[in-house]
Design a protein around this motif. Structure first.
Motif, PDB file in Angstrom:
ATOM      1  N   SER A 166       0.831  -1.213   0.000  1.00 50.64           N
ATOM      2  CA  SER A 166       0.000   0.000   0.000  1.00 50.64           C
ATOM      3  C   SER A 166       0.860   1.255   0.000  1.00 50.64           C
ATOM      4  O   SER A 166       0.590   2.209  -0.751  1.00 50.64           O
ATOM      5  CB  SER A 166      -0.929   0.018   1.219  1.00 50.64           C
ATOM      6  OG  SER A 166      -1.800  -1.070   1.174  1.00 50.64           O
ATOM      7  N   ASN A 167       1.883   1.262   0.838  1.00 46.78           N
ATOM      8  CA  ASN A 167       2.787   2.422   0.889  1.00 46.78           C
ATOM      9  C   ASN A 167       3.494   2.622  -0.450  1.00 46.78           C
ATOM     10  O   ASN A 167       3.645   3.753  -0.914  1.00 46.78           O
ATOM     11  CB  ASN A 167       3.811   2.264   2.015  1.00 46.78           C
ATOM     12  CG  ASN A 167       3.174   2.379   3.381  1.00 46.78           C
ATOM     13  OD1 ASN A 167       2.121   2.990   3.541  1.00 46.78           O
ATOM     14  ND2 ASN A 167       3.795   1.777   4.377  1.00 46.78           N
ATOM     15  N   GLU A 171       2.968   5.966  -3.472  1.00 45.59           N
ATOM     16  CA  GLU A 171       4.048   6.807  -3.994  1.00 45.59           C
ATOM     17  C   GLU A 171       4.094   6.835  -5.516  1.00 45.59           C
ATOM     18  O   GLU A 171       4.847   7.612  -6.097  1.00 45.59           O
ATOM     19  CB  GLU A 171       5.389   6.333  -3.428  1.00 45.59           C
ATOM     20  CG  GLU A 171       5.492   6.533  -1.926  1.00 45.59           C
ATOM     21  CD  GLU A 171       6.774   5.961  -1.330  1.00 45.59           C
ATOM     22  OE1 GLU A 171       7.644   5.513  -2.109  1.00 45.59           O
ATOM     23  OE2 GLU A 171       6.884   5.956  -0.099  1.00 45.59           O
TER      24      GLU A 171
END
Length: 196
Positions: A166-167, A171
């Motif tokens: 998810s992170n 981005e």
């Protein structure tokens, strides 16, 4: 399969335990009653004041009948289950079979990992699978009596891999998020190097 644990069988006031246990036994009629971490039904620290003992008394009464229309499975860790079976003199005689299940192998844990992410509509890239295998192999080398087995692999996915994915996706520029495969593929960078 009717799967229960201590909280489903044991009450907090006099009479509640017997009622809860009887209701579960009625639901399990004609089925399989699976009692997870069954050893928690006996709590020696409470010296007879634990309602778990009342639940076991109701269960033992049912198990002593010649014809019961259910299969009851008491499940738990080997050492604790051995102590559990010794807690009541009549319990071992009412449990005719004992099975010990070996921990999953690396290959089996990897298969479980693939199935877990597939259910969430994700998949591992080949590099991610290779990296995850290294982590699993390292964990198996240092496992102890508290080893989580399949719980280890599901937990690493939910607490490490999916959050890292998810992170990483947050981005990315918006135009790259239009690709469905980008949103579904777990990459090597999403796999933790170690797990503590």
């Amino acid at each position: 399969v009717v799967k229960v644990e201590r909280k489903d069988l044991v009450g907090t006031v006099i009479g509640e335990t017997e009622k809860k246990t009887a209701e579960i036994l009625k639901r399990a009629q004609g089925n399989v009653l699976f009692i997870d971490e069954a050893y928690t039904l006996f709590d020696n620290s409470k010296q007879g004041n634990d309602y778990g003992r009342r639940s076991m008394e109701v269960l033992l009464t049912t198990l002593s009948k010649e014809q019961i229309d259910m299969m009851v499975i008491f499940a738990g860790y080997p050492k604790e289950m051995s102590e559990f079976l010794d807690m009541n003199p009549g319990l071992r005689s009412r449990v005719p079979y004992t099975f010990y299940f070996e921990d999953y192998s690396v290959d089996e844990l990897m298969q479980i990992a693939k199935e877990v992410v597939q259910k969430q509509n994700f998949y591992f890239s080949p590099a991610a699978l290779s990296e995850l295998r290294k982590v699993v192999e390292a964990q198996l080398q240092k496992k102890d009596a508290c080893w989580g087995n399949a719980r280890f692999i599901t937990r690493i996915i939910s607490t490490h891999i999916i959050p890292a994915m998810s992170n990483r996706l947050m981005e990315l520029p918006p135009h790259k998020l239009q690709n469905k495969k980008t949103l579904q593929m777990i990459c090597k960078s999403d796999i933790p190097l170690t797990v503590d």
